[in-house]
Design an enzyme around this catalytic site. Structure first.
Site, PDB file in Angstrom:
ATOM      1  N   LYS A  62     -12.760 -19.544  -1.140  1.00  0.00           N
ATOM      2  CA  LYS A  62     -14.255 -19.661  -1.251  1.00  0.00           C
ATOM      3  C   LYS A  62     -14.865 -18.355  -1.170  1.00  0.00           C
ATOM      4  CE  LYS A  62     -14.630 -23.103  -2.112  1.00  0.00           C
ATOM      5  NZ  LYS A  62     -13.595 -23.661  -3.271  1.00  0.00           N
ATOM      6  N   HIS A 117      -4.001 -16.384  -2.297  1.00  0.00           N
ATOM      7  CA  HIS A 117      -4.725 -16.529  -1.063  1.00  0.00           C
ATOM      8  C   HIS A 117      -3.922 -15.904   0.057  1.00  0.00           C
ATOM      9  CE1 HIS A 117      -8.202 -18.603  -2.635  1.00  0.00           C
ATOM     10  NE2 HIS A 117      -7.678 -19.827  -2.680  1.00  0.00           N
ATOM     11  N   SER A 147     -19.303 -22.842   2.083  1.00  0.00           N
ATOM     12  CA  SER A 147     -18.801 -23.410   0.822  1.00  0.00           C
ATOM     13  C   SER A 147     -17.516 -24.292   1.067  1.00  0.00           C
ATOM     14  CB  SER A 147     -18.486 -22.044   0.172  1.00  0.00           C
ATOM     15  OG  SER A 147     -17.577 -22.641  -1.300  1.00  0.00           O
TER      16      SER A 147
HETATM   17  N1  LIG Z   1     -20.124 -17.341 -11.499  1.00  0.00           N
HETATM   18  C1  LIG Z   1     -20.252 -17.542 -10.386  1.00  0.00           C
HETATM   19  N2  LIG Z   1     -21.383 -16.901  -9.556  1.00  0.00           N
HETATM   20  C2  LIG Z   1     -21.741 -17.222  -8.311  1.00  0.00           C
HETATM   21  N3  LIG Z   1     -20.850 -17.842  -7.618  1.00  0.00           N
HETATM   22  C3  LIG Z   1     -19.685 -18.479  -8.092  1.00  0.00           C
HETATM   23  C4  LIG Z   1     -19.207 -18.061  -9.437  1.00  0.00           C
HETATM   24  N4  LIG Z   1     -18.619 -18.870  -9.769  1.00  0.00           N
HETATM   25  C5  LIG Z   1     -17.999 -19.545  -8.488  1.00  0.00           C
HETATM   26  N5  LIG Z   1     -18.623 -19.141  -7.655  1.00  0.00           N
HETATM   27  C6  LIG Z   1     -18.676 -19.761  -6.224  1.00  0.00           C
HETATM   28  O1  LIG Z   1     -17.453 -19.062  -5.647  1.00  0.00           O
HETATM   29  C7  LIG Z   1     -17.215 -20.267  -4.553  1.00  0.00           C
HETATM   30  C8  LIG Z   1     -15.696 -20.786  -4.776  1.00  0.00           C
HETATM   31  O2  LIG Z   1     -14.881 -19.592  -4.321  1.00  0.00           O
HETATM   32  P1  LIG Z   1     -13.326 -19.598  -4.863  1.00  0.00           P
HETATM   33  O3  LIG Z   1     -13.289 -19.519  -6.364  1.00  0.00           O
HETATM   34  O4  LIG Z   1     -12.872 -18.463  -3.887  1.00  0.00           O
HETATM   35  O5  LIG Z   1     -12.724 -20.791  -4.354  1.00  0.00           O
HETATM   36  S1  LIG Z   1     -11.118 -21.124  -4.138  1.00  0.00           S
HETATM   37  O6  LIG Z   1     -10.627 -20.582  -2.930  1.00  0.00           O
HETATM   38  O7  LIG Z   1     -10.506 -20.904  -5.209  1.00  0.00           O
HETATM   39  O8  LIG Z   1     -10.954 -22.673  -3.814  1.00  0.00           O
HETATM   40  C9  LIG Z   1     -18.311 -21.442  -4.859  1.00  0.00           C
HETATM   41  O9  LIG Z   1     -19.385 -21.006  -3.861  1.00  0.00           O
HETATM   42  P2  LIG Z   1     -20.473 -22.152  -3.346  1.00  0.00           P
HETATM   43  O10 LIG Z   1     -21.317 -22.480  -4.309  1.00  0.00           O
HETATM   44  O11 LIG Z   1     -21.204 -21.417  -2.171  1.00  0.00           O
HETATM   45  O12 LIG Z   1     -19.783 -23.221  -2.688  1.00  0.00           O
HETATM   46  C10 LIG Z   1     -18.612 -21.183  -6.201  1.00  0.00           C
HETATM   47  O13 LIG Z   1     -19.841 -21.878  -6.530  1.00  0.00           O
END
Ligand SMILES: Nc1ncnc2c1ncn2[C@@H]1O[C@H](COP(=O)(O)OS(=O)(=O)O)[C@@H](OP(=O)(O)O)[C@H]1O
Length: 309
Positions: A62, A117, A147
């Site tokens: 996340k 991860h 998240s």
């Molecule tokens: N383009 C862009 N801009 C801003 N934020 C973004 C973007 N893409 C992914 N996200 C946000 O990243 C969060 C998911 O994290 P991960 O991709 O690391 O998740 S995972 O570990 O692979 O399951 C998750 O955060 P939250 O929205 O706070 O839940 C996603 O919305």
């Protein structure tokens, strides 16, 4: 137990008894996702052959993994950048330890892009010898917690929590996939000299996506025209990713992994400071106390609020 080496059986059974089904699989002191982790693969992870031009995105869950998958996919593949091809980012930058589509990693053409991860100490030894490049993304842990709380309640393969209090307890004990956030970030940072690694902050990416893409491009030693750079940035905005089936994981979550409800999304909010809407004053103060105790001498800075510089 089929597929599990004898040495792991006792350990895995403990986790099954704990959780009734295998949501978490503890292996070498770290919690993997039970339904997708392949212990045979993990047993040989140390010797996993790394190529010089491999690139790894490494994160605590996340923290910006699929966002960076989209950035790398657009940097490396013209057909991704201009959307001429319909390959999903999970197939361009697959998760090393969760090989959902059963890819033959050895047959993948170079340069291979991976996501992971894993904690620093489980990294294949060639990575520790500075073969290949790693981009490590970190995010302020209150937003990671927020998240993760929503994601765990959304996905059937993760343990749901009744409320934030319960999830925060698990998160602070490290009883979640990825184990303890503090150990993950600290571990990778303190061992950074063993790796060829670039640290990127989710919040900086959020505040200035273009500069962040430039930093990544520079680290990867890739050439991009101004027009291509614009396209990479454009493809990686939250709004564009949210509605792009190659990048938003909606299909994978709903049709391959399974969700508990129909109205959630991987791309949930994508903001800085959403924790303020979910933590009580008491929870926030408790988090601060633990954060300051565990991270007091840690040099990387964190951004907790969208107005912070
Ligand atoms: N383009 C862009 N801009 C801003 N934020 C973004 C973007 N893409 C992914 N996200 C946000 O990243 C969060 C998911 O994290 P991960 O991709 O690391 O998740 S995972 O570990 O692979 O399951 C998750 O955060 P939250 O929205 O706070 O839940 C996603 O919305």
């Amino acid at each position: 137990m089929k597929g599990y080496p004898d040495s792991q059986v006792i350990l895995i059974q403990v986790i099954i008894m704990d959780n009734t089904d295998v949501k978490l699989l503890k292996y070498k002191g770290y919690y993997f996702e039970g339904s997708s982790a392949d212990v045979d693969f993990l047993e040989h992870l140390d010797d996993f052959e790394i190529r010089d031009d491999d690139v790894f995105i490494i994160t605590y869950p996340k923290s910006g993994t699929i966002w960076t998958q989209q950035i790398l996919s657009s940097i490396y593949f013209e057909g991704h950048r201009n959307r001429a091809e319909t390959v999903e980012t999970i197939d361009r930058v697959p998760f090393l330890e969760y090989n959902m589509h059963k890819m033959d990693y050895l047959k993948r053409p170079s340069p291979r892009l991976f996501s992971s991860h894993i904690p620093y100490y489980l990294a294949p030894k060639d990575l520790k010898n500075k073969k290949a490049k790693i981009i490590y993304i970190y995010r302020n842990p209150k937003d990671v917690l927020t998240s993760y709380f929503h994601f765990s309640n959304y996905l059937v393969t993760l343990e749901a929590s009744d409320n934030m209090e319960q999830f925060m307890e698990r998160f602070l004990e490290g009883k979640v996939v990825g184990s303890l956030w503090f150990d993950h970030v600290r571990g990778w940072y303190e061992h950074r000299h063993d790796f060829n690694i670039l640290f990127m902050m989710y919040e900086e990416m959020n505040k200035d996506l273009r500069s962040s893409v430039l930093k990544i491009k520079h680290f990867l030693e890739k050439e991009l025209s101004e027009e291509d750079l614009d396209a990479v940035v454009n493809q990686a905005t939250f709004q564009n990713m949210k509605y792009n089936p190659q990048a938003n994981y909606d299909g994978i979550l709903k049709h391959e992994i399974g969700t508990r409800t129909n109205d959630g999304h991987f791309l949930r909010k994508g903001t800085i400071g959403d924790w303020k809407h979910h933590l009580t004053v008491d929870q926030n103060e408790r988090f601060d106390r633990i954060f300051h105790r565990k991270m007091k001498d840690f040099p990387l800075k964190f951004i907790w609020d969208t107005n912070e510089e």
